[in-house]
Design an enzyme around this catalytic site. Structure first.
Site, short mmCIF file in Angstrom:
data_model
loop_
_atom_site.label_atom_id
_atom_site.label_comp_id
_atom_site.label_asym_id
_atom_site.label_seq_id
_atom_site.Cartn_x
_atom_site.Cartn_y
_atom_site.Cartn_z
N SER A 127 0.79 -1.25 0.17
CA SER A 127 -0.44 -0.02 0.14
C SER A 127 0.43 1.69 0.43
O SER A 127 2.22 1.47 0.46
CB SER A 127 -0.68 -0.17 1.22
OG SER A 127 -1.32 1.13 1.44
N TYR A 154 -1.52 -1.44 10.64
CA TYR A 154 -2.11 -2.33 9.80
C TYR A 154 -0.98 -1.71 8.67
O TYR A 154 -0.99 -2.59 7.95
CB TYR A 154 -3.23 -1.76 9.39
CG TYR A 154 -4.00 -1.53 7.88
CD1 TYR A 154 -4.01 -2.35 7.53
CD2 TYR A 154 -3.28 -1.02 7.04
CE1 TYR A 154 -3.99 -3.10 5.68
CE2 TYR A 154 -3.42 -0.47 5.79
CZ TYR A 154 -3.65 -1.99 5.70
OH TYR A 154 -3.22 -1.73 3.58
N LYS A 158 2.11 -4.15 6.71
CA LYS A 158 2.67 -4.04 5.46
C LYS A 158 4.10 -3.62 5.48
O LYS A 158 4.10 -4.33 4.06
CB LYS A 158 1.34 -2.48 4.68
CG LYS A 158 -0.09 -3.38 4.75
CD LYS A 158 -0.03 -4.09 3.61
CE LYS A 158 -1.63 -4.60 3.36
NZ LYS A 158 -1.39 -6.00 2.99
N1 UFG Z 1 -12.81 10.17 4.26
C1 UFG Z 1 -14.38 11.26 4.15
N2 UFG Z 1 -14.82 10.69 4.61
C2 UFG Z 1 -15.46 9.40 4.99
C3 UFG Z 1 -14.62 8.52 4.14
C4 UFG Z 1 -13.37 9.00 3.94
O1 UFG Z 1 -14.28 12.28 3.68
O2 UFG Z 1 -16.91 8.95 5.21
C5 UFG Z 1 -12.09 11.14 3.18
C6 UFG Z 1 -11.00 10.28 4.05
O3 UFG Z 1 -10.64 11.76 4.97
C7 UFG Z 1 -9.45 10.46 3.29
C8 UFG Z 1 -10.36 10.04 1.61
O4 UFG Z 1 -11.31 10.26 2.19
O5 UFG Z 1 -9.38 11.84 2.79
C9 UFG Z 1 -9.83 8.37 1.62
O6 UFG Z 1 -10.52 7.91 2.46
P1 UFG Z 1 -9.76 6.35 3.09
O7 UFG Z 1 -10.60 5.92 4.43
O8 UFG Z 1 -11.72 5.97 1.79
O9 UFG Z 1 -8.64 5.43 2.39
P2 UFG Z 1 -7.62 6.49 3.27
O10 UFG Z 1 -6.53 6.93 1.99
O11 UFG Z 1 -7.72 6.96 4.23
O12 UFG Z 1 -7.21 5.10 3.43
C10 UFG Z 1 -5.84 4.73 2.22
C11 UFG Z 1 -6.14 2.74 2.53
C12 UFG Z 1 -5.63 1.77 3.20
C13 UFG Z 1 -4.14 2.39 4.40
C14 UFG Z 1 -4.68 3.78 3.95
C15 UFG Z 1 -3.27 4.71 4.40
O13 UFG Z 1 -7.38 2.43 2.58
O14 UFG Z 1 -5.27 0.65 2.91
O15 UFG Z 1 -4.76 4.79 3.11
O16 UFG Z 1 -3.58 6.00 4.66
F1 UFG Z 1 -3.92 1.98 5.26
#
Ligand code: UFG
Length: 345
Positions: A127, A154, A158
């Protein structure tokens, strides 16, 4: 004769899409999955799309003896793709040992068993989380960017998994590895026969967004609009899951059929950073469906902005993300509609 591949975690979100692409490319797939975060009906979806039902073994890969028996019963597997892992960032903070046990034991078992069964290579799901928040001069991020201390157990699994693979290959293991660092995989197969099936309340943006758009959730919370980005919301690189799946087939072909390096790492992303607000608006335009949303405070542990420099994958693998964000979001929406029709949610 068709080459046989083990897809560990093959009924999960990315695993199921990869199984489809492997079968389309002429591979025979053996799935091992304990169904702890997926559903047996995924096999029906795979069969509907490809006309072939993969071999399926319900098994926890932490059970090394059970895995050995399963491999002995399915001789001739040449390569493995390891998806099987726990993946909820928030849960990992609350239950770190579950994450260390699941994600590390599974990898060690597979690496120990590969030589016994003459497997030639392992493709590993990593990731972009390993880069943490890249320094500004490292955006878009290449594979050479420094690894930052993990922000969650998590993420740490990785990093540790990557190190375990490095050390094992360095110690002259009789197999190769390709490590794929995914950015943010989203969307569903265009047939809407398979897609992402979150357990309970989704933690990731897209399933929460599509569930809100269809009325299961009242509104989407946008976590922060005061970041140092053009519209203040976080930036990510959203990669279509089918595009991502295709990269695994190329990686497997490369390991099995070419004289490539024993270990290689590739970023898999589009190269384009998209903010949360841009994404919501693109979804609304692509589907004609409104998404009620509200700006709320920042989510702890969120990275401000990260997107890929995918030049190495483009050049070396000959792989480039093809689908537009609009079409990808439409596929996620079609999948959500299909789930409702099926009475699943
Ligand atoms: N977000 C919102 N509202 C929500 C969910 C997410 O605004 O209800 C935003 C988050 O703040 C972020 C973006 O949408 O800016 C993406 O969020 P996700 O949770 O979909 O994905 P992430 O980038 O946080 O997560 C990803 C991968 C993980 C990894 C992580 C590390 O899904 O496997 O990046 O940062 F570990």
């Amino acid at each position: 004769m068709k080459k046989k591949i083990l897809v560990a975690g093959g009924t999960g979100y990315i695993g199921s899409h990869t199984t489809v692409e492997l079968q389309n490319a002429g591979y025979e797939v053996v799935i091992i999955d304990d169904l702890s975060n997926s559903n047996i009906e995924v096999l029906d979806g795979i069969e509907k799309i490809t006309g072939v039902r993969p071999i399926f073994i319900q098994l926890d890969l932490k059970d090394k003896e059970g895995t050995r028996k399963a491999l002995a019963a399915n001789p001739g597997i040449e390569g493995v793709i390891l998806f099987a892992a726990s993946k909820a960032v928030g849960e990992s903070v609350k239950q770190p040992l579950k994450y260390y046990r699941n994600n590390i034991t599974t990898l060690i078992n597979i690496l120990e068993l590969m030589p016994e069964f003459n497997m030639k290579g392992i493709v590993f799901s990593s990731s972009c989380t390993v880069y943490g928040q890249p320094d500004p001069q490292n955006l878009p991020v290449t594979e050479e960017a420094p690894i930052k201390p993990a922000l969650s157990p998590y993420g740490n699994t990785k990093q540790i998994n990557e190190e375990i693979i490095h050390d094992t290959i360095h110690a002259n293991a009789p197999f190769k590895s390709i490590i794929l660092r995914y950015f943010n995989p989203i969307g569903a197969h265009p047939s809407a026969e398979i897609g992402e099936l979150p357990n309970g309340v989704p933690q990731n943006l897209i399933p929460y967004l599509t569930q809100t758009a269809i009325g299961i959730r009242k509104e989407l919370s946008v976590f922060g609009d005061d970041y140092n980005t053009p519209d203040g919301s976080c930036i990510r690189d959203y990669i279509n899951v089918v595009d991502l799946a295709k990269a695994h087939v190329i990686a497997m072909d490369r390991m099995l059929n070419t004289n490539n390096e024993k270990i290689e790492i590739f970023n898999l992303g589009t190269g384009k950073g998209v903010s949360v607000l841009e994404l919501i608006h693109t979804f609304e335009e692509a589907t004609g469906v409104k998404v009620p949303y509200r700006i709320v405070g920042r989510r702890e542990g969120d990275i401000e902005k990260v997107w890929a420099n995918p030049a190495k994958a483009n050049k070396v693998l000959g792989w480039t993300a093809q689908e537009s964000l609009a079409d990808t979001l439409k596929s996620a929406w079609n999948w959500q509609v299909k789930l409702r029709e099926g009475g699943i949610q």
